[in-house]
Design a protein around this motif. Sequence first.
Motif, PDB file in Angstrom:
ATOM      1  N   ASN A  36       0.828  -1.199   0.000  1.00 54.50           N
ATOM      2  CA  ASN A  36       0.000   0.000   0.000  1.00 54.50           C
ATOM      3  C   ASN A  36       0.867   1.255   0.000  1.00 54.50           C
ATOM      4  OD1 ASN A  36      -2.784   1.292   0.514  1.00 54.50           O
ATOM      5  ND2 ASN A  36      -1.555   2.115   2.182  1.00 54.50           N
ATOM      6  N   TYR A  41      -2.936  -0.145  -4.968  1.00 57.06           N
ATOM      7  CA  TYR A  41      -4.243  -0.392  -4.362  1.00 57.06           C
ATOM      8  C   TYR A  41      -4.299  -1.883  -4.044  1.00 57.06           C
ATOM      9  CZ  TYR A  41      -9.288   0.462  -3.739  1.00 57.06           C
ATOM     10  OH  TYR A  41     -10.555   0.611  -3.243  1.00 57.06           O
ATOM     11  N   ASN A  47      -7.484  -1.827   0.084  1.00 57.22           N
ATOM     12  CA  ASN A  47      -6.921  -0.502   0.334  1.00 57.22           C
ATOM     13  C   ASN A  47      -7.036  -0.127   1.808  1.00 57.22           C
ATOM     14  OD1 ASN A  47      -5.510   1.641  -0.845  1.00 57.22           O
ATOM     15  ND2 ASN A  47      -7.344   2.919  -0.917  1.00 57.22           N
TER      16      ASN A  47
END
Length: 723
Positions: free
Chosen positions: A505, A510, A522
């Motif tokens: 991340n 994503y 996410n």
Amino acid sequence: MSAKDIQFLRITYLRGPNIWTYRSVMEALIDIGELEDFPSNLLPGFNDRLKSWLPQMIEHYCTPGVYGGFFQRLDTGTWAGHILEHVSLELQTRAGMSMGFGKARDAGPRGVYKVVIRTDHETVGRTSLEMARELILAAIHDTPYDVPAAIAELTDLVDNLYVGPSTASIVEAAYERRIPTIRLNAGNLVQLGYGSNQRRIWTAETDSTSAIAEGISKDKDLTKNLLAMCGVPVPEGQVVDSPAAAWTAAQEIGLPVCVKPSDGNRSRGVSLDLSTQADVESAYAIALEQGSEVIVERFVLGSEHRLLVIGDRMVAASQGENASVTGDGQHSVGELVELQINVDPRRGRDGNVPLELVKLRDGSPEMLELARQGLSKDSVPENGRKVLVKRTGNMTTDVTDVVHPDVAALAVLAARTVGLDIAGVDVVTPDIRQPLGAQGVIVEVNAGPSLLMHLNPAQGQARPVGQAIAEHLIPVQETGRIPVVGIMGDGDTTRSAKLIAWLLNLKGLYTGLACADGLFVNQRCLQVDKAMDFEQAERLLVNRSVQAAVFESDARHLLAEGLPYDRCQVGVVTRMPKASGLEDLYVGSDEKMPDYVRTQIDVVLAHGTAVLNAADDQVADLAQYCDGDVIFYADDEHHPRLVAHLASGSRVAFWRDGQLVLSKGQRESLVLSSKRPAVARLLQDDKLGTTDILVAACVAWALDIGTDLIRAGVKSFDQNTSH
């Protein structure tokens, strides 16, 4: 349990890569009871009955590895579980779902076996196993069994439940290139690739097939007008709203004419070569039944052709022929159609065969054609008389190699003018080898064209149109994949998985995460329960926003469902699970666990990496199954396996005096110190362990995430509220 019986204890559908193979299988746990003492050579008459019912099993090679190998095993003696495997596979093959993989293995207790068969659909696989059991028992006890009826029933299941042959050709082409596929509905909607890199097909339509283009293609008059604007030769025509208007238009255009629905398909409702008022007006009514409007067009003398355009090139072409019967002085036209036309195995009632059955229905173009010859379906033509029955929709002969380049270019232009990325372009011309000029025209441009005529022509060469569509969607140098990390251990991998997802991340991807704590996208939790179950975890790969995915799994999910992805870029095993608690799955002893857990490493891509705990001998031994690179890790930098791996020029990771070190050859990278306040606090509060950090750092290294980002990710892990 009765004497000489086969009992199903459990039937499990393993949808993803599993301990048996990379593809979906049915695993049946069976108890053969008394049959353990009666191999096939001790069952009077059994072998003869089985061979007579399913003679095609002579083609099963089996363990001897030779033609007729399975029949040899029957003659020398083999057991019911092994026979169940082969009969189930043969029934699927006879039903049109040819699967070649099967296994039968002792499950431990006397008479209990695991029988495994490849299948692409759970219901078909389960039904084939159940039918095979009944057939085998009938052969054992010398009772009747209707094999053709069973195969017919299973064939109907395949036709109703499996993807159509056009879609299957694309899926198989993708599989050959190791492009992952996911079936998204009960029909022909299939995803190629994962997450943000996926593409979708619906038979021969794609996610690039616009609704506007499809709408244009359905309006044949609008299509012709647009083509004419771009210089594509099309037949003159008019939209008409009554039989009288149709005849008036025919006279203005010039006889003979063609009458067809403006928005029909598969040549339904099309009448050709009409020259009388009665024929034109009758054809108007026929066309109106198949569409909302009727078009009268100039009839162009020539053969019907279908050119398949994919992207910016024509990839296949088929030529049609008239469907006729020859009288014998005894049978009616209707009977001759069944005897001479519909007997063709390439004709059928659905889209699984390239040609439709010819039906002589009142008010059909076929009946009009007969009437023009002074016949009806009940007429008995004299011996030798040839009767034309159907002019359109009979694409039989491949002509791809002889299409003139100018004609191919016009077909591509026609598809592009309409806006279709995949199109079936209908061309009428006396000679496809010559430019159209004044002799030929393009009459239609169709969205979602059938591929069967190109996959299974009556004459000529079959064309790899499924491969062409797969390459159009995902170019040869690409795979449609996203970074996938699979991690497995003995209940010690959840925090590692969450840290890996956090690092991805921070890299800007994503990221999806399926772990024991829930399903995250996410860093947002979508659900808490059963996140590691196959269907829930697979949601990450269907999500078009997901750019990377991390999957925690365990031995139970692997054995009961299979992995939710086909391959991974990084596969991690931290500790070898124990057999305790898995007794219901008949796993055997702890010594057998590496044979199961190796699946996590078997699925690592050739350009991927396995991350393995060097301090666990059973885990470290899994390195031999990895097609890609291997990173070993251990707390002790002097561990013999670590030292040997490093000496071979490979990558290792370890702790040295509280310092995390990534090492390859003579090069070392100092990542972070466990004594730094932020890291020490995580360790002290038991939010992370040193092994979690070590594993995540190895995965990040394998994914080309820099040490600065690893360091920042570990330190900021506690700031991620979803953790």
